[in-house]
Design an enzyme around this catalytic site. Structure first.
Site, short mmCIF file in Angstrom:
data_model
loop_
_atom_site.label_atom_id
_atom_site.label_comp_id
_atom_site.label_asym_id
_atom_site.label_seq_id
_atom_site.Cartn_x
_atom_site.Cartn_y
_atom_site.Cartn_z
N GLY A 132 0.68 -5.01 0.78
CA GLY A 132 -0.50 -5.05 -0.08
C GLY A 132 -0.25 -5.77 -1.40
N GLU A 146 4.70 -5.27 7.16
CA GLU A 146 3.98 -4.17 7.82
C GLU A 146 4.49 -3.87 9.22
OE1 GLU A 146 2.56 -6.45 5.91
OE2 GLU A 146 1.05 -5.51 4.64
N ALA A 200 0.87 -1.18 0.00
CA ALA A 200 0.00 0.00 0.00
C ALA A 200 0.90 1.22 0.00
CB ALA A 200 -0.88 -0.02 1.24
N GLU A 205 -0.69 -9.33 -0.65
CA GLU A 205 -2.13 -9.52 -0.44
C GLU A 205 -2.88 -9.56 -1.79
OE1 GLU A 205 -1.96 -6.16 2.36
OE2 GLU A 205 -3.08 -7.41 3.75
N1 CAA Z 1 4.58 3.14 -0.84
C1 CAA Z 1 4.98 4.30 -1.41
N2 CAA Z 1 6.14 4.44 -2.08
C2 CAA Z 1 6.91 3.35 -2.19
C3 CAA Z 1 6.56 2.11 -1.62
C4 CAA Z 1 5.32 2.02 -0.94
N3 CAA Z 1 4.88 0.88 -0.40
N4 CAA Z 1 7.55 1.23 -1.88
C5 CAA Z 1 8.48 1.88 -2.59
N5 CAA Z 1 8.10 3.17 -2.77
C6 CAA Z 1 8.82 4.24 -3.47
C7 CAA Z 1 10.03 4.67 -2.69
O1 CAA Z 1 9.68 5.60 -1.68
C8 CAA Z 1 10.88 5.28 -3.78
O2 CAA Z 1 10.38 6.56 -4.09
P1 CAA Z 1 11.37 7.83 -4.17
O3 CAA Z 1 12.29 7.52 -5.31
O4 CAA Z 1 10.44 8.97 -4.43
O5 CAA Z 1 12.09 7.88 -2.86
C9 CAA Z 1 10.59 4.38 -4.98
O6 CAA Z 1 9.35 3.72 -4.68
C10 CAA Z 1 11.65 3.30 -5.20
O7 CAA Z 1 11.79 2.59 -3.97
P2 CAA Z 1 13.21 2.34 -3.26
O8 CAA Z 1 14.16 3.43 -3.62
O9 CAA Z 1 12.96 2.07 -1.82
O10 CAA Z 1 13.66 1.01 -4.02
P3 CAA Z 1 14.65 -0.11 -3.48
O11 CAA Z 1 14.92 -1.02 -4.63
O12 CAA Z 1 15.81 0.49 -2.77
O13 CAA Z 1 13.80 -0.93 -2.37
C11 CAA Z 1 11.86 -2.07 -1.54
C12 CAA Z 1 12.70 -1.67 -2.78
C13 CAA Z 1 12.64 -3.04 -0.66
C14 CAA Z 1 10.59 -2.74 -2.05
C15 CAA Z 1 11.51 -0.80 -0.72
O14 CAA Z 1 10.99 0.18 -1.61
C16 CAA Z 1 10.51 -1.02 0.36
O15 CAA Z 1 10.84 -1.55 1.41
N6 CAA Z 1 9.22 -0.60 0.15
C17 CAA Z 1 8.21 -0.66 1.14
C18 CAA Z 1 7.72 -2.09 1.32
C19 CAA Z 1 6.64 -2.15 2.40
O16 CAA Z 1 6.89 -1.84 3.55
N7 CAA Z 1 5.41 -2.55 2.02
C20 CAA Z 1 4.31 -2.63 2.93
C21 CAA Z 1 3.51 -1.36 2.89
S1 CAA Z 1 2.28 -1.31 4.15
C22 CAA Z 1 0.98 -2.16 3.51
O17 CAA Z 1 1.02 -2.70 2.42
C23 CAA Z 1 -0.18 -2.19 4.44
C24 CAA Z 1 -1.37 -2.94 3.99
O18 CAA Z 1 -1.38 -4.15 3.93
C25 CAA Z 1 -2.61 -2.24 3.77
#
Ligand code: CAA
Length: 259
Positions: free
Chosen positions: A110, A133, A65, A113
């Site tokens: 998400g 999460e 998400a 999911e």
């Molecule tokens: N939401 C918003 N933006 C996101 C995102 C997310 N879930 N995941 C990645 N991005 C964005 C980053 O912020 C980045 O944007 P900027 O260039 O503007 O900074 C861009 O995508 C590229 O991401 P990274 O630079 O982080 O890429 P990476 O290759 O270094 O890492 C990754 C990849 C390991 C997937 C890392 O992006 C990450 O950990 N993302 C978050 C994963 C996460 O925590 N997901 C769970 C979200 S909570 C959820 O989903 C709740 C639910 O069930 C409802």
């Protein structure tokens, strides 16, 4: 049919939907949910559709998400967002045709999911999965605690949920979270191959199989078996049943119409 965050391609009875927000690793927000809902709702009315393949553009399937949008949520906003996401996941899960997740890269939060709401998960060797999460101090909100436990068992689900560990495609395959792992260049060809195999079968029968499994898995065995008998009976009211059985007896390929 084109949308800002989705790309839709059609080849015969198979539609490929590509989530396309690569700048945010295809993170799910309300606009994506609106678009997914509109596309799946319209495809559900299409009698010539046989299967859907859902994939992501770039290095992610879906990285979760949208954290930037969620960061300032109040509890009521968070509840509404979870409900909205769950609605779309449920729509995909109960979609009348098979939906294959072609997991090309990160399927996190998400994204995992969303993949779990699909019928099958075919993954690239580069894919990674997890429910991270807890790293953000929250729980999954789009059905992850429920579908993961049903798919891989409660202890393995709890391990992934408690640790937030991001696992490799092979590990996800061993857990039963992914169904197949293939070389990256084979991901879409393999999904298209499965979709083509399904497309050649009786479409109503395929649809009823999906319904029977989905309904039965949440019911008692006796209820599930009753439901199966009902669907079995209903197939005998279709032209496809007459065509399928006639084709067998006449030693020829069946020509199903989905009627
Ligand atoms: N939401 C918003 N933006 C996101 C995102 C997310 N879930 N995941 C990645 N991005 C964005 C980053 O912020 C980045 O944007 P900027 O260039 O503007 O900074 C861009 O995508 C590229 O991401 P990274 O630079 O982080 O890429 P990476 O290759 O270094 O890492 C990754 C990849 C390991 C997937 C890392 O992006 C990450 O950990 N993302 C978050 C994963 C996460 O925590 N997901 C769970 C979200 S909570 C959820 O989903 C709740 C639910 O069930 C409802």
């Amino acid at each position: 049919m084109d949308n800002p965050t989705l790309k839709i391609e059609r080849e015969g009875g198979v539609v490929v939907i590509t989530l396309h927000r690569p700048e945010a690793l295809n993170a799910l927000n309300l606009s994506v949910f609106d678009e997914l809902e509109a596309v799946f709702t319209s495809l559900a009315e299409d009698p010539s559709l046989r299967a859907v393949i859902l994939t992501g553009a770039g290095k992610a399937f879906v990285a979760g998400a949208d954290i930037k949008e969620m960061a300032a949520f109040t509890p009521p906003q968070a509840r509404a967002f979870a409900r909205r996401g769950q609605q779309v996941m449920n729509l995909i899960e109960s979609f009348p045709r098979p939906v294959l997740a072609a997991v090309n890269g990160f399927a996190l939060g998400g994204g995992c999911e969303l993949a779990m709401a699909c019928d099958l998960r075919i993954a690239s060797e580069r894919a990674k999965a997890g429910q991270p999460e807890v790293n953000l101090g929250v729980v999954p909100g789009f059905g992850g605690t429920q579908r993961l436990a049903r798919l891989v068992g409660r202890a393995k689900a709890k391990y992934l949920l408690f640790t937030g560990e991001v696992i490799s495609a092979d590990h996800a395959l061993a857990l039963g979270l992914f169904d197949e792992v293939v070389a990256p260049e084979m991901l879409l060809p393999r999904c298209r191959e499965i979709a083509a195999t399904i497309a050649a079968k009786g479409p109503l029968a395929v649809s009823y199989c999906k319904q029977a499994v989905n309904v039965g898995i949440e019911a008692t065995l006796a209820q599930g078996i009753d439901y199966e008998a009902e669907l079995f009976a209903q197939t005998f009211a279709t032209a496809d049943q007459k065509e399928g059985m006639a084709a067998f007896i006449e030693k020829r390929a069946a020509r199903f119409k989905g009627e």
